[in-house]
Scaffold this motif. Structure first.
Motif, PDB file in Angstrom:
ATOM      1  N   LYS A 128       0.730  -1.277   0.064  1.00 46.40           N
ATOM      2  CA  LYS A 128      -0.037  -0.115   0.014  1.00 46.40           C
ATOM      3  C   LYS A 128       0.871   1.179  -0.012  1.00 46.40           C
ATOM      4  CE  LYS A 128      -2.949  -1.229   3.409  1.00 46.40           C
ATOM      5  NZ  LYS A 128      -3.887  -0.673   4.611  1.00 46.40           N
ATOM      6  N   ARG A 129       1.877   1.248   0.899  1.00 46.80           N
ATOM      7  CA  ARG A 129       2.703   2.355   0.883  1.00 46.80           C
ATOM      8  C   ARG A 129       3.494   2.673  -0.568  1.00 46.80           C
ATOM      9  NH1 ARG A 129       3.466   4.942   5.551  1.00 46.80           N
ATOM     10  NH2 ARG A 129       2.610   4.083   7.268  1.00 46.80           N
TER      11      ARG A 129
ATOM     12  N   SER B  90       2.568   1.697  -3.400  1.00 47.07           N
ATOM     13  CA  SER B  90       1.395   2.077  -4.230  1.00 47.07           C
ATOM     14  C   SER B  90       1.022   3.634  -4.102  1.00 47.07           C
ATOM     15  CB  SER B  90       0.090   1.378  -4.075  1.00 47.07           C
ATOM     16  OG  SER B  90      -0.813   1.744  -5.077  1.00 47.07           O
ATOM     17  N   ARG B  91       0.797   3.908  -2.874  1.00 45.17           N
ATOM     18  CA  ARG B  91       0.787   5.295  -2.579  1.00 45.17           C
ATOM     19  C   ARG B  91       1.947   6.146  -2.773  1.00 45.17           C
ATOM     20  NH1 ARG B  91      -2.400   4.247   3.134  1.00 45.17           N
ATOM     21  NH2 ARG B  91      -4.343   3.172   2.320  1.00 45.17           N
TER      22      ARG B  91
ATOM     23  N   ARG C  89       2.532   9.581  -5.231  1.00 40.77           N
ATOM     24  CA  ARG C  89       3.177  10.894  -4.724  1.00 40.77           C
ATOM     25  C   ARG C  89       4.252  11.300  -5.533  1.00 40.77           C
ATOM     26  NH1 ARG C  89       4.060  11.070   1.405  1.00 40.77           N
ATOM     27  NH2 ARG C  89       4.385  13.309   0.807  1.00 40.77           N
TER      28      ARG C  89
ATOM     29  N   PHE D 172      -6.542   0.185  -4.637  1.00 35.72           N
ATOM     30  CA  PHE D 172      -6.000   1.627  -4.318  1.00 35.72           C
ATOM     31  C   PHE D 172      -5.967   2.183  -5.709  1.00 35.72           C
ATOM     32  CE2 PHE D 172      -4.714  -1.046  -0.842  1.00 35.72           C
ATOM     33  CZ  PHE D 172      -5.763  -0.586   0.150  1.00 35.72           C
TER      34      PHE D 172
ATOM     35  N   SER E  55      -8.695   2.751   0.591  1.00 38.45           N
ATOM     36  CA  SER E  55      -7.766   3.748  -0.088  1.00 38.45           C
ATOM     37  C   SER E  55      -8.204   5.354  -0.080  1.00 38.45           C
ATOM     38  CB  SER E  55      -7.643   3.298  -1.812  1.00 38.45           C
ATOM     39  OG  SER E  55      -8.872   3.337  -2.409  1.00 38.45           O
TER      40      SER E  55
ATOM     41  N   SER F  36      -7.573   9.371  -1.912  1.00 39.96           N
ATOM     42  CA  SER F  36      -6.929  10.448  -2.697  1.00 39.96           C
ATOM     43  C   SER F  36      -7.088  11.778  -1.848  1.00 39.96           C
ATOM     44  CB  SER F  36      -7.456  10.709  -3.926  1.00 39.96           C
ATOM     45  OG  SER F  36      -7.137  11.731  -4.656  1.00 39.96           O
TER      46      SER F  36
END
Lengths: 174, 425
Positions: free
Chosen positions: A157-158, A160-161, A165, B269, B366, B368
């Protein structure tokens, strides 16, 4: 022995210093080599690790043992040495033109890389470490998760996020 | 992006790497080595150092063996071929030319799809779809296709998918070169040089509206993360298929390399990955230039759920419960708990079945957000993440706990964060 003491020893007595560096950092270097050359026979990995220490030895000698970070220098050499080993494999298989075979990775500052590194630092921890492990060292998410006491899913998840960013930051920066 | 990241980071100088000292310290913490290994490395290095001091040029170490097992980005290419070869070789059946999954009936939709036949003109091959598991919001898309040949062995020979030697070589190449900095173009050239590229491995294609897949084989999934069992192979293939569709959403980099690993691509996500249901979703199977196309859209059962004072966009299909929270929900003060500041503080979902039993689902969250980084990054981020006005959108995804799909007709209602949702009329 601290890194500064190691480097001082290496300056005074190169062989003794090198021996001490190997004693302290062989586990660290082998960890990188095992990741990079995953599945390779043990003797080849040990050979690669010894190449890394030789590379370190040469670099330290060239700069009068004024090394900012022993770990960082070892990591950079290890990652490149492993990439070279794979390239050599390609060359032996006749898949890379001779003139290209000796190409080394650039040491010169690269604008794109500087921007990327800056963006990576801005991600903060633990994301910065996760990205370094994933994309520089090549650790799998499950291994990163085990090292950092996280769930694999959390690491993914990190990443992907973080990718989103990073992409955004780099777009803005360029 | 990932490819670029890897390349840029590998080019990092020692000085630049020194800025990551803390991260490297952490990495070093769990490093282990036996005393014997250390001694061998020490001996090897000292011998080289001694030689060097005698001005003997130490030539670089050549790899001694040809067979290695690397974990590889290209490996899926080999696996696709291996799956085909393995099945055909194992069965020896003339009429089962190609089957991507060994798992039998996979789908709640199979009954409708089974029997779909396509007689291809100018040839005698008939393709039958055995099972389809399309799940538009989630992670599972599986296709099983059996080819029936009226000409028997002759046709199989012409199709020529069966070549064990070829597949081993292909697999070996994937293993050898998967972790090199070889570009996809170079890899393709390598395959051509080895005479291994003329096989139509892009036979499975997914299309959704204007988006079409072309090369599902070049994905970055790490092969060993899937067990080498029928289920593992099936899952891997399904992921590869799904990624082949979803990568069409992303810009490809200059080498046209798919730069999202499969498990990122299937990451719920990444909202852009959602399939556009207003457009036909088509699976096409091509064998030797002959093709069968099936529009899966009619077989996808997605039902809307509503609740007074609940989120507006709540749906459930065979494999996915999904909540998409947006502007209208936020205007009403409704937010999902996305776990950003506390990973344990996430939204919950429980299915209540008509027979009285319940099923707690594991939710994946998820979001944004638009967050500015200030000088004091940590402080500003903390503050910003506590500020709901920075949220642009949120999403909750949950899948069945077991392998079976949700039995949609048996569901009475679903409780999400304490609110009861029922099927819309």
């Amino acid at each position: 022995m601290t890194d500064n003491e190691l480097l001082s020893l290496m300056a005074e007595d190169p062989q003794e210093g090198l021996s001490a560096v190997i004693g302290k950092y062989s586990a660290y270097v082998m960890k990188i080599v095992r990741i990079k050359l995953n599945g390779c026979p043990q003797e080849d990995m040990e050979e690669a690790a010894s190449d890394v220490f030789m590379g370190f030895f040469r670099s330290a000698q060239e700069c009068g043992c004024k090394v900012r970070s022993v770990k960082a220098l070892l990591a950079v050499i290890a990652v490149r040495r492993c990439a070279d080993i794979l390239k050599e494999h390609l060359r032996h298989a006749g898949k890379v033109a001779e003139e290209d075979a000796g190409n080394e990775l650039s040491e010169s500052p690269d604008t794109q890389r500087i921007e990327l590194l800056d963006a990576l630092h801005k991600l903060g921890e633990p994301d910065c470490s996760i990205f370094l492990r994933k994309y520089f060292i090549g650790q799998k998410s499950s291994e990163i998760a085990a090292d950092l006491s996280m769930k694999t899913n959390t690491v993914d998840k990190r990443i992907s996020r973080g990718l989103a960013r990073l992409k955004e930051m780099l777009k803005e920066g360029m | 992006m990932e490819d670029k990241l890897k390349k840029l980071l590998v080019g990092m100088t020692a000085d630049e790497a020194a800025d990551f000292e803390t991260s490297l310290d952490e990495f070093a913490d769990s490093a282990e080595i036996s005393e014997e290994e250390t001694q061998r490395i020490l001996a090897l290095t000292m011998r080289k150092a001694g030689n060097e001091m005698e001005n003997t040029i130490q030539t670089s170490t050549a790899i001694k063996t040809n067979k290695r097992k690397w974990s590889k980005r290209f490996l899926i290419f080999g696996i696709a071929a291996a799956a085909i070869v393995g099945l055909a070789a194992a069965t020896g059946a003339v009429d089962r030319v190609q089957q991507h999954f060994s798992g039998g009936d996979l789908s709640p939709y199979s009954a409708e799809v089974l029997g779909t036949m396509c007689e291809v003109s100018n040839d005698d091959i008939t393709l039958t779809v055995n099972g389809v598991v399309p799940d538009v919001n989630g992670t599972v898309i599986s296709v099983s296709v059996t080819s029936h040949s009226k000409k028997g062995e002759e046709i199989v020979g012409e199709l020529n998918y069966v070549n064990g030697k070829m597949s081993e070589e292909l697999m070996d190449l994937g293993m050898k070169y998967g972790d090199t900095d070889m570009t996809e173009d170079e890899y393709i050239q390598l395959l051509k040089d080895e005479g291994l590229y003329e096989h139509d491995l892009n036979s499975l294609q997914l299309r959704n509206g204007e988006r079409a897949t072309d090369q599902h084989v070049f994905t970055w999934r790490e092969y060993e993360e899937y067990p080498n069992t029928p289920e593992g192979i099936q899952e891997r293939e399904a992921h590869a298929l799904y990624s082949s569709l979803t990568t069409a959403n992303f810009e490809r980099d200059e080498s046209d390399t798919v730069f999202f690993e499969n498990y990122f691509v299937i990451d719920p996500f990444v909202m852009e990955n959602q399939i556009d249901l207003s457009q036909p979703l088509i699976v096409a199977e091509t064998v030797s230039g002959l093709s069968l196309e099936i529009d899966l859209t009619p077989y996808i059962d997605t039902r809307r759920l509503t609740a007074e004072n609940g989120f507006e966009d709540v749906t459930i299909s065979s494999y996915t419960l999904m909540v998409k929270a947006g502007e209208n929900d936020f205007a009403k003060g409704l937010y999902l708990k996305d776990g950003m500041l506390d990973e344990n503080d996430i939204s919950t979902a429980t299915i209540h079945y008509k027979d009285g039993h319940t099923e707690d689902l594991q939710t994946l969250m998820s979001y944004s957000r638009s967050v500015e980084n200030g000088d004091d990054e940590e402080f500003d981020r903390e503050t910003a993440f506590n500020d709901p006005s920075t949220i642009d959108s949120q999403e909750l995804v949950a899948h069945p706990n077991g392998e079976q799909p949700f039995d949609l007709d048996s569901i009475d209602y679903i409780v999400i964060d304490g609110i009861e949702y029922r099927y819309a009329e």
